[in-house]
Structure formats: structure tokens, C-alpha cells
Write an enzyme that holds these catalytic residues in place. Structure first.
Site, PDB file in Angstrom:
ATOM      1  N   TYR A  28      -6.196 -28.309 -42.274  1.00 30.16           N
ATOM      2  CA  TYR A  28      -7.307 -27.643 -41.620  1.00 30.16           C
ATOM      3  C   TYR A  28      -6.794 -27.571 -40.119  1.00 30.16           C
ATOM      4  CZ  TYR A  28     -11.586 -26.314 -39.616  1.00 30.16           C
ATOM      5  OH  TYR A  28     -12.596 -25.870 -38.762  1.00 30.16           O
ATOM      6  N   TYR A 134     -20.348 -19.258 -32.440  1.00 30.64           N
ATOM      7  CA  TYR A 134     -19.876 -18.067 -32.872  1.00 30.64           C
ATOM      8  C   TYR A 134     -21.229 -17.140 -33.326  1.00 30.64           C
ATOM      9  CZ  TYR A 134     -15.213 -20.153 -34.382  1.00 30.64           C
ATOM     10  OH  TYR A 134     -14.044 -20.640 -34.702  1.00 30.64           O
ATOM     11  N   LYS A 259     -14.680 -15.976 -25.110  1.00 31.70           N
ATOM     12  CA  LYS A 259     -13.233 -16.584 -25.695  1.00 31.70           C
ATOM     13  C   LYS A 259     -12.720 -15.492 -26.623  1.00 31.70           C
ATOM     14  CE  LYS A 259     -11.409 -21.005 -27.911  1.00 31.70           C
ATOM     15  NZ  LYS A 259     -11.405 -20.804 -29.493  1.00 31.70           N
ATOM     16  N   HIS A 283      -6.807 -18.347 -30.848  1.00 29.09           N
ATOM     17  CA  HIS A 283      -7.559 -19.375 -31.536  1.00 29.09           C
ATOM     18  C   HIS A 283      -6.485 -20.378 -32.068  1.00 29.09           C
ATOM     19  CE1 HIS A 283     -11.550 -19.487 -33.719  1.00 29.09           C
ATOM     20  NE2 HIS A 283     -10.913 -20.516 -33.976  1.00 29.09           N
ATOM     21  N   ARG A 286      -4.886 -19.292 -35.272  1.00 24.09           N
ATOM     22  CA  ARG A 286      -5.468 -19.835 -36.599  1.00 24.09           C
ATOM     23  C   ARG A 286      -6.209 -18.445 -37.014  1.00 24.09           C
ATOM     24  NH1 ARG A 286      -6.868 -25.074 -37.323  1.00 24.09           N
ATOM     25  NH2 ARG A 286      -8.974 -24.764 -37.650  1.00 24.09           N
ATOM     26  N   ASP A 314      -5.945 -20.653 -23.602  1.00 19.58           N
ATOM     27  CA  ASP A 314      -5.603 -21.737 -24.618  1.00 19.58           C
ATOM     28  C   ASP A 314      -4.603 -21.248 -25.666  1.00 19.58           C
ATOM     29  OD1 ASP A 314      -6.977 -20.787 -27.060  1.00 19.58           O
ATOM     30  OD2 ASP A 314      -8.721 -21.761 -26.557  1.00 19.58           O
ATOM     31  N   ILE A 317      -0.684 -25.108 -26.296  1.00 23.61           N
ATOM     32  CA  ILE A 317      -0.202 -26.063 -25.203  1.00 23.61           C
ATOM     33  C   ILE A 317      -0.024 -27.655 -25.863  1.00 23.61           C
ATOM     34  CG2 ILE A 317      -1.279 -27.420 -23.260  1.00 23.61           C
ATOM     35  CD1 ILE A 317      -1.287 -24.687 -22.471  1.00 23.61           C
ATOM     36  N   GLY A 337      -6.639 -27.878 -27.777  1.00 29.91           N
ATOM     37  CA  GLY A 337      -7.352 -28.241 -29.145  1.00 29.91           C
ATOM     38  C   GLY A 337      -6.757 -29.035 -29.677  1.00 29.91           C
ATOM     39  N   ARG A 338      -5.622 -28.866 -30.611  1.00 36.99           N
ATOM     40  CA  ARG A 338      -5.199 -29.704 -31.521  1.00 36.99           C
ATOM     41  C   ARG A 338      -4.644 -31.016 -30.724  1.00 36.99           C
ATOM     42  NH1 ARG A 338      -3.354 -24.837 -33.093  1.00 36.99           N
ATOM     43  NH2 ARG A 338      -3.563 -24.055 -35.149  1.00 36.99           N
TER      44      ARG A 338
END
Ligand SMILES: Cc1cc2nc3c(=O)[nH]c(=O)nc-3n(C[C@H](O)[C@H](O)[C@H](O)COP(=O)(O)O)c2cc1C
Length: 410
Positions: A28, A134, A259, A283, A286, A314, A317, A337-338
Site C-alpha cells: 500500500y 480530500y 495539491k 500523488h 499512486r 512532490d 524524491i 512521502g514514502r
């Protein structure tokens, strides 16, 4: 805990996270959508860009900090909203928030987080905090959450606008992952095969606060597999238009960030609707598998709104040099993010701090190679090639007011 000293880069943290997390949760976090093309392209696009070295400019006094919305951050990046840090580690969102606060960078809390706005405020009262929304069809629900962030004094509202069409994450169907957890054999077996995660993360939630759920959702949408309530899913806001962004603008008293921008036109529409900042984002690969890599579209966006908005980027990166490339093309900062999720999975706050440190150290080294001492010195002159795709760079430099090339390398 993972031996963080032996994780030398973000990819090492990723591998360690893979070992620790149930497969469904890891996929995920890690995977993209459909064929994973947009995910791969995000990396490939950064890797295609080469930089020009420039030595012997007295690099001894350097500063990686910059200003965003009128005040300083210690590094030119912040934490992107991710609705799952709380599954990486027990109270992972608090751990991540502490790491961001210690590093002096902003944290964006996803609306789908497992930790409430109030708990984050309590954990890191003085740090820079942004809340991501969201929008749902249920306007009352939207405003209820936004009002909480407003009343707690959070600095910015980040409205993510790529939500309406839904996601094509086939891997989630295959591996049985969903959140809040729904009972199914595949997910149950997966978790059973990761007793370490069950013990360190799930058990602690169950003992201390109960089955984890989306802590910021209004009560009618907050449920878990064991509370026995009928599952009510908020509906995605398919009828959303810029008019709704304008209404949020009127409601939200501080900085508004939009965003999911991937074109100059959408950037202009966001700024016209009252956004103070925009995030060029696909995203992290994603959402839409045919989306352009963000670094490729950044010059178009900066040309469209760079002089009247804070442009951020983003998606993809993983190295400090990626950040430098985005700044040189006109981003004021980037979000990750990740990278910090992998870190959080490996060691909570210490792991997230390790990820931040890795990116900061790599970026500092890259500063040295291209001969810049501070963010304000970064510009298109650092690119090795004058490729056609960099054609907008001179204009970018003009928009950002970068008049001087450092070290005579223009
Ligand atoms: C596990 C995960 C959950 C995410 N959840 C959200 C979310 O709730 N809201 C949102 O706007 N973006 C979300 N994102 C997207 C991130 O904010 C960001 O755009 C993306 O992760 C950047 O790419 P990177 O992971 O390559 O750095 C999520 C990303 C990941 C990896």
C-alpha cells in the site's frame, strides 16, 4: 528496531521496512497504481537531469534553510500527507511529527490519519503543521474537520484535488489490504506471518486505544472491524469545482495550498481561486498512471504562477540531489512521502529522523558539487545540459529573481 546506522540511503530504509511490515501494508505504501509507470517515471525523470559541477567557491559557510510563507524552515523540504504513518509504527504520526519538529520542517497531517489533530497539536505544539483535506460530497463533514484545524491554529490547509475518480490500486485488491481493516483471509494470514508488527504496532493500539481508525473523521464515519457499527463510507466529491475551493478559501483564515497540480492551467485556476501555494504532485505515482513526472512539468507551472504563488513539488524524491533539481526549476520547497514513511516503519521517530538526515546530508553534498551555499543561489545555471526541456529555465530564473550565476558557470 532496525539498525538505522546501517541504512545508508532511502532505499536501505525501504528494504528494512519491507521486512518489518505485513505485505499488504508495505505494498500500500510502496506501490503505485495500475502498471506502476507513473511511479517509475517519477524516478527516471529525476535521474535524466544532470548537474554541472563547480568547485572552489568557498563552500565553508553554507545554509540549507529557506523561507516558506514568510518564516524559516531548516531544510527546503517538508513531510507530505500520508494516511498511513500510524500503521508503520505505534502512533507513527506522532513519531513522524516529532521528527519533523526536531528537524525544523513542516508536517502535513493527512485527513485519513490514525492520530487526531488534537493529539498532534499536543505532541508538537510549536512546530509548523499543515492539515490535508480530500473533499467529500458531505460538505458538513469537510467543514467540521477543517474547523478543528482552524481552531487549533494550524498554519495551512492543503486541499488535494485528484481524489474524485478513485484509484486503480489492483495490488490492494490482491493482497486484501484496506483501511479501516476489513476482515478477510488474505489480510489475516499476512498479518499472522508478521508477528513482530502485530506485537509492536497492532497489539499496542488494541491495548491502549482500540482498533485503529481514521481519527479525524466525524464520528459517523469513524468505525473499525470490531465496533459492530454499520459501515458508512464518505462519498468522494465527484461534483467538485473550483467554486468549492473558493468557498474553502473564504472559510480558512490562513494559508491555503492546492495539491495535485500538473499543468500551468490548473495552477492558474488554483491561484485564481485564492490558493497561496500549490503542490505539483502526481500523488507519488499512486493516482493516474499516465500522469506526467512532476519534475518534467514543473517549469510550465512555475512559468504560469511562480511570481504569484509558492510552488512546491512532490513525487519521487529519494535523493538529496532530487531536491536540488526541483529547487533549480523553481520549486520553493519539496514534500517527501514514502522516504519518511520507510524511516518511520524502521524506527519510529528515530527512523524518520534518519530519513530526513539522509536527504539533508545528500543535499548538502550536492550543494557542494554544484557550488551553491544557500537555497537562494540555486538556479538553472546548475544544469549540465542546455536541453530543450530546460528551455523555460531562463524564464524561471527571472521569475524567481535569480540574477547571478554562482561561480561564473552560467
Ligand atoms: C502510503 C501513502 C499514503 C498517502 N496518503 C495521502 C493522503 O491521505 N492525502 C494526500 O493528499 N496524499 C497522500 N499521499 C501522497 C503523498 O502526499 C505524496 O504526494 C507522495 O507520497 C509523494 O511521493 P513520494 O512518496 O514519492 O515522495 C500518500 C502517499 C503514500 C505513499
Amino acid at each position: 528496531m532496525t539498525n538505522l546506522d546501517r541504512c545508508y540511503n532511502i532505499f536501505d530504509l525501504r528494504e528494512a521496512a519491507q521486512r518489518r511490515l505485513p505485505r499488504g501494508i508495505f505494498e500500500y505504501v510502496d506501490k503505485g497504481t495500475e502498471d506502476g509507470i507513473s511511479l517509475e517515471e517519477n524516478r527516471a525523470a529525476f535521474q535524466r537531469i544532470k548537474l554541472r559541477t563547480c568547485f572552489l567557491n568557498d563552500w565553508s559557510k553554507r545554509d540549507l534553510g529557506t523561507e516558506i510563507f514568510g518564516s524559516r524552515i531548516n531544510l527546503p523540504f517538508g513531510i507530505a500527507p500520508t494516511g498511513s504513518a500510524g500503521l508503520m509504527w505505534y502512533q507513527g504520526e506522532i513519531e513522524l511529527a516529532r521528527a519533523a519538529a526536531d528537524a525544523g520542517i513542516p508536517l502535513t497531517l493527512a485527513m485519513g490519519a490514525l492520530t487526531s489533530l488534537e493529539e498532534i497539536t499536543q505532541a508538537v505544539p510549536d512546530s509548523r503543521k499543515w492539515f490535508q483535506l480530500y473533499p467529500w460530497e458531505d460538505q458538513e463533514g469537510n467543514y467540521e474537520m477543517v474547523a478543528r484545524a482552524r481552531d487549533l491554529g494550524w498554519e495551512a490547509l492543503v486541499v488535494t484535488i485528484d481524489h474524485a475518480p478513485g484509484r486503480g490500486r489492483e495490488h490492494n485488491e490482491r493482497n486484501g489490504f484496506s483501511f479501516p481493516f476489513t476482515p478477510n483471509m488474505t489480510a489475516a494470514l499476512d498479518m499472522a506471518m508478521h508477528p513482530g508488527w502485530m506485537w509492536r504496532v497492532l497489539r499496542k493500539y488494541l491495548v491502549n486505544e482500540g482498533m485503529p481508525t481514521n481519527a479525524n473523521y466525524p464520528a459517523r464515519y469513524r468505525h473499525s472491524i470490531i465496533d459492530g457499527k454499520k459501515r458508512v463510507r464518505p462519498k468522494r466529491f465527484e461534483a467538485m469545482t473550483w467554486e468549492h475551493v473558493r468557498k474553502l478559501r473564504d472559510f480558512w483564515p490562513r494559508k491555503l495550498i492546492v495539491k495535485s497540480i500538473l499543468s500551468g492551467d490548473q495552477a492558474r485556476a488554483a491561484v485564481d481561486a485564492g490558493a497561496d501555494g500549490i503542490v505539483v504532485s502526481n500523488h507519488g505515482g499512486r493516482a493516474f498512471d499516465s500522469a506526467v513526472a512532476t519534475i518534467d512539468i514543473l517549469p510550465e507551472v512555475v512559468e504560469a504562477v511562480g511570481s504569484r504563488s509558492t510552488v512546491m513539488l512532490d513525487s519521487g524524491i529519494r535523493r538529496g540531489s532530487d531536491i536540488l533539481k526541483a529547487l533549480a526549476l523553481g520549486a520553493r520547497m519539496v514534500l517527501v512521502g514514502r522516504a519518511t514513511l520507510y524511516g518511520t516503519a524502521c524506527g519510529g521517530q528515530a527512523g524518520a529522523t534518519r530519513a530526513i538526515r539522509i536527504l539533508a546530508d545528500e543535499m548538502e553534498r550536492a550543494f557542494g558539487y554544484v557550488g551553491v551555499r544557500r537555497v537562494s543561489e540555486i538556479g538553472p545555471h546548475i544544469f549540465a545540459q542546455r536541453e530543450p526541456r530546460m528551455a523555460g529555465c531562463a524564464q524561471t530564473a527571472q521569475i524567481l529573481g535569480i540574477s547571478e550565476a554562482i561561480g561564473g558557470s552560467a
